[in-house]
Design a protein around this motif. Structure first.
Motif, PDB file in Angstrom:
ATOM      1  N   ASP A  69      -7.549   2.936 -14.220  1.00 31.82           N
ATOM      2  CA  ASP A  69      -6.930   3.588 -15.372  1.00 31.82           C
ATOM      3  C   ASP A  69      -6.111   4.792 -14.908  1.00 31.82           C
ATOM      4  O   ASP A  69      -6.088   5.832 -15.556  1.00 31.82           O
ATOM      5  N   ASP A  70      -5.439   4.608 -13.782  1.00 39.02           N
ATOM      6  CA  ASP A  70      -4.724   5.736 -13.184  1.00 39.02           C
ATOM      7  C   ASP A  70      -3.452   5.209 -12.525  1.00 39.02           C
ATOM      8  O   ASP A  70      -3.195   4.003 -12.492  1.00 39.02           O
ATOM      9  N   VAL A  71      -2.655   6.141 -12.019  1.00 38.69           N
ATOM     10  CA  VAL A  71      -1.423   5.796 -11.299  1.00 38.69           C
ATOM     11  C   VAL A  71      -1.637   6.218  -9.845  1.00 38.69           C
ATOM     12  O   VAL A  71      -1.591   7.404  -9.534  1.00 38.69           O
ATOM     13  N   ARG A  72      -1.945   5.250  -9.010  1.00 41.02           N
ATOM     14  CA  ARG A  72      -2.290   5.559  -7.616  1.00 41.02           C
ATOM     15  C   ARG A  72      -1.424   4.742  -6.664  1.00 41.02           C
ATOM     16  O   ARG A  72      -0.890   3.698  -7.029  1.00 41.02           O
ATOM     17  N   PHE A  73      -1.351   5.220  -5.435  1.00 38.02           N
ATOM     18  CA  PHE A  73      -0.392   4.698  -4.466  1.00 38.02           C
ATOM     19  C   PHE A  73      -1.118   4.033  -3.302  1.00 38.02           C
ATOM     20  O   PHE A  73      -2.062   4.596  -2.757  1.00 38.02           O
ATOM     21  N   PHE A  74      -0.652   2.862  -2.933  1.00 39.08           N
ATOM     22  CA  PHE A  74      -1.257   2.126  -1.834  1.00 39.08           C
ATOM     23  C   PHE A  74      -0.184   1.863  -0.793  1.00 39.08           C
ATOM     24  O   PHE A  74       0.918   1.417  -1.127  1.00 39.08           O
ATOM     25  N   LEU A  75      -0.530   2.167   0.453  1.00 43.76           N
ATOM     26  CA  LEU A  75       0.481   2.155   1.511  1.00 43.76           C
ATOM     27  C   LEU A  75       0.610   0.787   2.159  1.00 43.76           C
ATOM     28  O   LEU A  75      -0.339  -0.008   2.152  1.00 43.76           O
ATOM     29  N   GLU A  76       1.761   0.559   2.739  1.00 43.89           N
ATOM     30  CA  GLU A  76       1.951  -0.627   3.564  1.00 43.89           C
ATOM     31  C   GLU A  76       1.078  -0.522   4.813  1.00 43.89           C
ATOM     32  O   GLU A  76       0.938   0.550   5.403  1.00 43.89           O
ATOM     33  N   GLU A  89       9.587   6.622   6.905  1.00 41.64           N
ATOM     34  CA  GLU A  89       9.861   7.605   5.855  1.00 41.64           C
ATOM     35  C   GLU A  89       9.057   7.240   4.606  1.00 41.64           C
ATOM     36  O   GLU A  89       8.768   6.064   4.375  1.00 41.64           O
ATOM     37  N   ARG A  90       8.751   8.281   3.826  1.00 38.48           N
ATOM     38  CA  ARG A  90       7.891   8.087   2.671  1.00 38.48           C
ATOM     39  C   ARG A  90       8.420   7.013   1.716  1.00 38.48           C
ATOM     40  O   ARG A  90       7.656   6.232   1.158  1.00 38.48           O
ATOM     41  N   SER A  91       9.741   6.971   1.527  1.00 36.38           N
ATOM     42  CA  SER A  91      10.314   6.056   0.530  1.00 36.38           C
ATOM     43  C   SER A  91       9.993   4.592   0.845  1.00 36.38           C
ATOM     44  O   SER A  91       9.992   3.764  -0.055  1.00 36.38           O
ATOM     45  N   ARG A  92       9.724   4.290   2.118  1.00 32.00           N
ATOM     46  CA  ARG A  92       9.431   2.891   2.472  1.00 32.00           C
ATOM     47  C   ARG A  92       7.960   2.690   2.834  1.00 32.00           C
ATOM     48  O   ARG A  92       7.584   1.650   3.356  1.00 32.00           O
ATOM     49  N   SER A  93       7.126   3.680   2.562  1.00 31.57           N
ATOM     50  CA  SER A  93       5.729   3.596   2.996  1.00 31.57           C
ATOM     51  C   SER A  93       4.805   2.971   1.947  1.00 31.57           C
ATOM     52  O   SER A  93       3.703   2.548   2.270  1.00 31.57           O
ATOM     53  N   VAL A  94       5.270   2.935   0.693  1.00 31.53           N
ATOM     54  CA  VAL A  94       4.374   2.522  -0.393  1.00 31.53           C
ATOM     55  C   VAL A  94       4.490   1.022  -0.648  1.00 31.53           C
ATOM     56  O   VAL A  94       5.587   0.489  -0.829  1.00 31.53           O
ATOM     57  N   ASN A  95       3.346   0.357  -0.660  1.00 36.30           N
ATOM     58  CA  ASN A  95       3.276  -1.081  -0.947  1.00 36.30           C
ATOM     59  C   ASN A  95       3.244  -1.325  -2.448  1.00 36.30           C
ATOM     60  O   ASN A  95       3.955  -2.182  -2.963  1.00 36.30           O
ATOM     61  N   LYS A  96       2.383  -0.558  -3.138  1.00 37.66           N
ATOM     62  CA  LYS A  96       2.285  -0.755  -4.587  1.00 37.66           C
ATOM     63  C   LYS A  96       1.716   0.477  -5.255  1.00 37.66           C
ATOM     64  O   LYS A  96       1.107   1.339  -4.606  1.00 37.66           O
ATOM     65  N   ILE A  97       1.908   0.531  -6.572  1.00 39.99           N
ATOM     66  CA  ILE A  97       1.393   1.607  -7.409  1.00 39.99           C
ATOM     67  C   ILE A  97       0.582   0.940  -8.520  1.00 39.99           C
ATOM     68  O   ILE A  97       1.047  -0.003  -9.159  1.00 39.99           O
ATOM     69  N   GLY A  98      -0.664   1.402  -8.720  1.00 44.45           N
ATOM     70  CA  GLY A  98      -1.482   0.754  -9.742  1.00 44.45           C
ATOM     71  C   GLY A  98      -2.675   1.632 -10.109  1.00 44.45           C
ATOM     72  O   GLY A  98      -2.857   2.696  -9.536  1.00 44.45           O
ATOM     73  N   HIS A  99      -3.506   1.148 -10.970  1.00 44.83           N
ATOM     74  CA  HIS A  99      -3.435  -0.134 -11.674  1.00 44.83           C
ATOM     75  C   HIS A  99      -3.382   0.094 -13.185  1.00 44.83           C
ATOM     76  O   HIS A  99      -3.625  -0.828 -13.964  1.00 44.83           O
ATOM     77  N   GLY A 100      -3.081   1.356 -13.598  1.00 41.85           N
ATOM     78  CA  GLY A 100      -3.037   1.663 -15.025  1.00 41.85           C
ATOM     79  C   GLY A 100      -1.675   2.145 -15.500  1.00 41.85           C
ATOM     80  O   GLY A 100      -1.575   2.900 -16.459  1.00 41.85           O
ATOM     81  N   LEU A 101      -0.618   1.671 -14.826  1.00 39.94           N
ATOM     82  CA  LEU A 101       0.744   2.093 -15.206  1.00 39.94           C
ATOM     83  C   LEU A 101       1.039   1.794 -16.669  1.00 39.94           C
ATOM     84  O   LEU A 101       1.686   2.584 -17.353  1.00 39.94           O
ATOM     85  N   HIS A 102       0.598   0.642 -17.128  1.00 40.13           N
ATOM     86  CA  HIS A 102       0.911   0.203 -18.499  1.00 40.13           C
ATOM     87  C   HIS A 102       0.260   1.094 -19.545  1.00 40.13           C
ATOM     88  O   HIS A 102       0.639   1.063 -20.701  1.00 40.13           O
TER      89      HIS A 102
END
Ligand code: FE2
Length: 271
Positions: A69-76, A89-102
């Motif tokens: 129920d949060d907006v969290r960042f998961f790295l490649e 660089e940070r802009s290409r380090s994130v795999n996904k953001i989840g899991h409560g975006l909606h």
């Protein structure tokens, strides 16, 4: 909206259905701009969580387990070195953001309000659809990792299985940049494994059926930006690494049927 009768018929026959033009170009750009903003505000030093579907160690990660129920960042996986420092660089380090975006992000919440996601899910057979989790999937050029063969019902368990994935291409998805692959009709096979959360928060894959996936019959789902791909929870699917120079952003929501029982052993505690 797609022509829903065809959409539902393909979903029933193949275990997936593809509707081009479901999301406007303007909405694709808006969601990608929001993803960029979120990544710009993210401090990689606060997280060591790396996402991969074939590594069980992520399971013990509280950052992951409490992300429902949060907006969290998961790295490649390839974005961090053995000491945990960023290699890119940070802009290409994130795999996904989840899991409560909606639920937790105003822009993604608005996307849900302006598109009939529950109606789409109902047309695919869910009686009382409930949007349980959401993910912005970045799949950065050159580093975006693969996701191995899996069934979504492994990760979101109801009795009987009811999870449906709504996957929105925000960029053109091709074989080069890591589009989805699926095995038409294979949603009629059994659920192969469950991913259980024990009372002590230890996670474990429980084998249910050792029938192999018929991966020789897999086809790539190459789709233009704005396409909705609906995925049956028992359909084996995967995506390749992105070794191209182009981004492959996607937004994905998973819905379950509240007419079914939500298992206590799910990693995701219902908000
Ligand atoms: Fe999946």
């Amino acid at each position: 909206m797609p022509a829903l009768p065809d959409f539902a018929a393909s979903f029933e026959r193949d275990g997936f259905a593809v509707a081009e033009g479901w999301v406007s170009q303007a909405w694709c750009e808006r969601l990608k701009a929001r993803i960029d903003e979120l990544v710009a505000g993210f401090d990689p030093a606060t997280v060591r969580s790396v996402f991969t579907t074939h590594e069980q160690s992520r399971a013990t990660d509280r950052y992951f387990l409490e992300s429902g129920d949060d907006v969290r960042f998961f790295l490649e996986e390839e974005a961090v070195d053995t000491a945990g420092a960023l290699r890119v660089e940070r802009s290409r380090s994130v795999n996904k953001i989840g899991h409560g975006l909606h639920r937790r992000d105003a822009v993604f919440r608005r996307f849900g309000e302006e598109h009939d996601l529950l109606g789409a899910a109902r047309s695919l057979g869910l009686e009382r659809p409930h949007a349980l989790q959401s993910m912005a999937i970045l799949k950065p050029p050159g580093i975006g990792g693969e996701v191995g063969w899996h069934q979504d019902a492994t990760f979101l368990q109801t009795e009987p299985p009811s999870v449906v994935g709504l996957w929105f291409a925000l960029d053109d998805a091709t074989r080069d940049n890591g589009c989805l692959w699926a095995i038409p009709g294979s949603h009629r096979g059994p659920l192969r494994q469950r991913w259980d959360r024990h009372p002590d928060d230890r996670m474990e894959f429980i084998a249910l059926d050792d029938a192999p996936f018929a991966t020789g019959n897999a086809i790539p789902l190459e789709v233009p930006a704005g396409t909705l791909v609906a995925l049956h929870g028992l359909l084996p699917h995967r995506s390749d690494a992105n070794r191209s120079e182009r981004w492959r952003h996607a937004y994905s929501l998973h819905l379950v049927d509240d007419a079914c029982t939500y298992a206590d052993r799910n990693w995701l505690r219902r908000p």
